[in-house]
Design an enzyme around this catalytic site. Structure first.
Site, PDB file in Angstrom:
ATOM      1  N   HIS A 169      11.545  29.436  -1.457  1.00 10.31           N
ATOM      2  CA  HIS A 169      11.095  30.985  -1.307  1.00 10.31           C
ATOM      3  C   HIS A 169       9.800  31.331  -1.753  1.00 10.31           C
ATOM      4  O   HIS A 169       9.669  31.476  -2.846  1.00 10.31           O
ATOM      5  CB  HIS A 169      12.219  31.605  -2.084  1.00 10.31           C
ATOM      6  CG  HIS A 169      12.567  33.283  -1.554  1.00 10.31           C
ATOM      7  ND1 HIS A 169      13.130  33.032  -0.604  1.00 10.31           N
ATOM      8  CD2 HIS A 169      11.885  34.380  -2.120  1.00 10.31           C
ATOM      9  CE1 HIS A 169      13.243  34.586  -0.223  1.00 10.31           C
ATOM     10  NE2 HIS A 169      12.548  35.306  -1.057  1.00 10.31           N
ATOM     11  N   HIS A 182      10.139  35.979   6.546  1.00  9.67           N
ATOM     12  CA  HIS A 182      11.079  36.684   7.423  1.00  9.67           C
ATOM     13  C   HIS A 182      10.593  36.405   8.996  1.00  9.67           C
ATOM     14  O   HIS A 182      11.046  36.907   9.785  1.00  9.67           O
ATOM     15  CB  HIS A 182      11.138  38.179   7.346  1.00  9.67           C
ATOM     16  CG  HIS A 182      11.869  38.488   6.024  1.00  9.67           C
ATOM     17  ND1 HIS A 182      12.368  39.733   5.939  1.00  9.67           N
ATOM     18  CD2 HIS A 182      12.200  37.871   4.908  1.00  9.67           C
ATOM     19  CE1 HIS A 182      12.926  39.848   4.751  1.00  9.67           C
ATOM     20  NE2 HIS A 182      13.026  38.656   4.262  1.00  9.67           N
ATOM     21  N   ASN A 238      18.270  39.329   0.555  1.00  4.04           N
ATOM     22  CA  ASN A 238      18.129  40.784   0.962  1.00  4.04           C
ATOM     23  C   ASN A 238      19.024  41.269   1.701  1.00  4.04           C
ATOM     24  O   ASN A 238      19.037  42.181   2.831  1.00  4.04           O
ATOM     25  CB  ASN A 238      16.850  40.618   1.996  1.00  4.04           C
ATOM     26  CG  ASN A 238      15.422  40.187   1.527  1.00  4.04           C
ATOM     27  OD1 ASN A 238      14.996  39.187   1.934  1.00  4.04           O
ATOM     28  ND2 ASN A 238      15.077  40.902   0.578  1.00  4.04           N
ATOM     29  N   ASN A 248      13.206  36.161  -4.621  1.00  7.80           N
ATOM     30  CA  ASN A 248      12.599  36.891  -5.809  1.00  7.80           C
ATOM     31  C   ASN A 248      13.182  38.275  -6.050  1.00  7.80           C
ATOM     32  O   ASN A 248      12.963  38.999  -6.912  1.00  7.80           O
ATOM     33  CB  ASN A 248      10.946  37.087  -5.322  1.00  7.80           C
ATOM     34  CG  ASN A 248      11.005  37.815  -3.884  1.00  7.80           C
ATOM     35  OD1 ASN A 248      11.593  37.309  -2.911  1.00  7.80           O
ATOM     36  ND2 ASN A 248      10.421  39.090  -3.892  1.00  7.80           N
ATOM     37  N   HIS A 249      14.268  38.668  -5.099  1.00 11.53           N
ATOM     38  CA  HIS A 249      14.858  39.851  -5.059  1.00 11.53           C
ATOM     39  C   HIS A 249      16.258  39.308  -5.742  1.00 11.53           C
ATOM     40  O   HIS A 249      17.407  40.274  -5.668  1.00 11.53           O
ATOM     41  CB  HIS A 249      15.184  40.434  -3.959  1.00 11.53           C
ATOM     42  CG  HIS A 249      13.914  41.226  -3.551  1.00 11.53           C
ATOM     43  ND1 HIS A 249      13.066  41.839  -4.007  1.00 11.53           N
ATOM     44  CD2 HIS A 249      13.278  40.947  -2.170  1.00 11.53           C
ATOM     45  CE1 HIS A 249      11.930  42.190  -3.451  1.00 11.53           C
ATOM     46  NE2 HIS A 249      12.001  41.819  -2.184  1.00 11.53           N
TER      47      HIS A 249
END
Length: 267
Positions: free
Chosen positions: A152, A179, A40, A68-69
């Site tokens: 993750h 997070h 992120n 996932n990003h």
């Protein structure tokens, strides 16, 4: 052997905290291996680009994991195959997935495998993480001395089950993605260090690093809302330091790291 791991870096404030505190943490804890989740880390809070990758490495990371990003910034396709230090989730589906799901790092004569894995509950469809990690651990167990897994995943149960499934077969597993740092850092029965979620490195004044006003609007209206990274206020650094016995390769301790306005760094 000491491993320093820091959770998801979010936006510009997250990068500011990494640049400020990662060198200090390395000076004080003296880890032999430093791993940072950077999925992120761009200014808009999704994905990674070449500049951010270089900045995290220059701050002291040895390996950067994703999640996932991973593919949210197209620039990643220009350099992910060039480096073994950037690791994307092992279980992304397809035959020709760019990059690698793990890397092997030589640390003072010891070989450490760093694996990135992604969960499936409340996440995008992806290949079975249990089957794929099982195959990889079996493959690597005779070739490396230690195995570290960044899992993750969204739910605490999936992360805890994965850790117990791998207990005794890997040295450590730390969860990322939510997070929010958990307070369950511990050594499992067969010697694997575990923490459900390392937390994030990012803004303290938002919701998981995002501006809270937009998220409140979404909860109140149940309508789609654009998430924006919080650019103001304080910052947080979350992670852990893991100590692994050089002879048994089992973890001796795992201690959380938390730096924020409410928890100033004490050294």
């Amino acid at each position: 052997m000491k491993i320093l791991f820091l959770g998801d870096v979010v936006g510009n404030i997250g990068m500011k905290m990494i640049k400020q505190y990662l060198p200090i943490l390395k000076r004080d804890y003296k880890p032999q291996l430093t791993i940072v989740n950077g999925e992120n880390a761009t200014s808009f809070g999704r994905g990674i680009n070449r500049k951010v990758y270089k900045d995290i490495m220059d701050s002291g990371a040895d390996v950067i994991t994703l999640g996932n990003h991973a593919w949210n910034n197209e620039e990643i396709f220009d350099f992910i195959d060039e480096t073994k230090k950037l690791v994307r989730p092992l279980n992304f589906p397809g035959k020709d997935v760019p990059g690698n799901g793990y890397t092997i790092v030589n640390v003072n004569g010891k070989k450490v495998a760093v694996i990135n894995l992604q969960g499936r509950i409340f996440m995008d469809p992806i290949d079975d993480p249990f089957r794929m990690i099982d195959e990889l651990v079996n493959k690597l167990s005779s070739k490396v001395d230690n195995i570290f897994v960044d899992f993750h995943a969204e739910t605490t149960s999936e992360k805890q089950v994965m850790a117990m499934y791998l207990d005794g077969r890997i040295s450590a597993m730390v969860g990322t993605h939510t997070h929010v740092q958990t307070n369950d850092n511990r050594i499992l029965k067969k010697g694997t260090a575990f923490m459900t979620d390392a937390g994030m490195c990012g803004p303290t004044d938002g919701v998981l690093g995002m501006k809270y006003e937009n998220i409140i609007h979404r909860f109140l209206t149940q309508r789609p809302t654009r998430f924006e990274v919080e650019e103001n206020g304080g910052g947080i650094v979350s992670g852990c330091i893991i100590d692994i016995d050089n002879h048994s390769m089992k973890a001796k301790s795992i201690k959380k790291i938390l730096i924020s306005p409410d928890h100033p760094y004490q050294g």
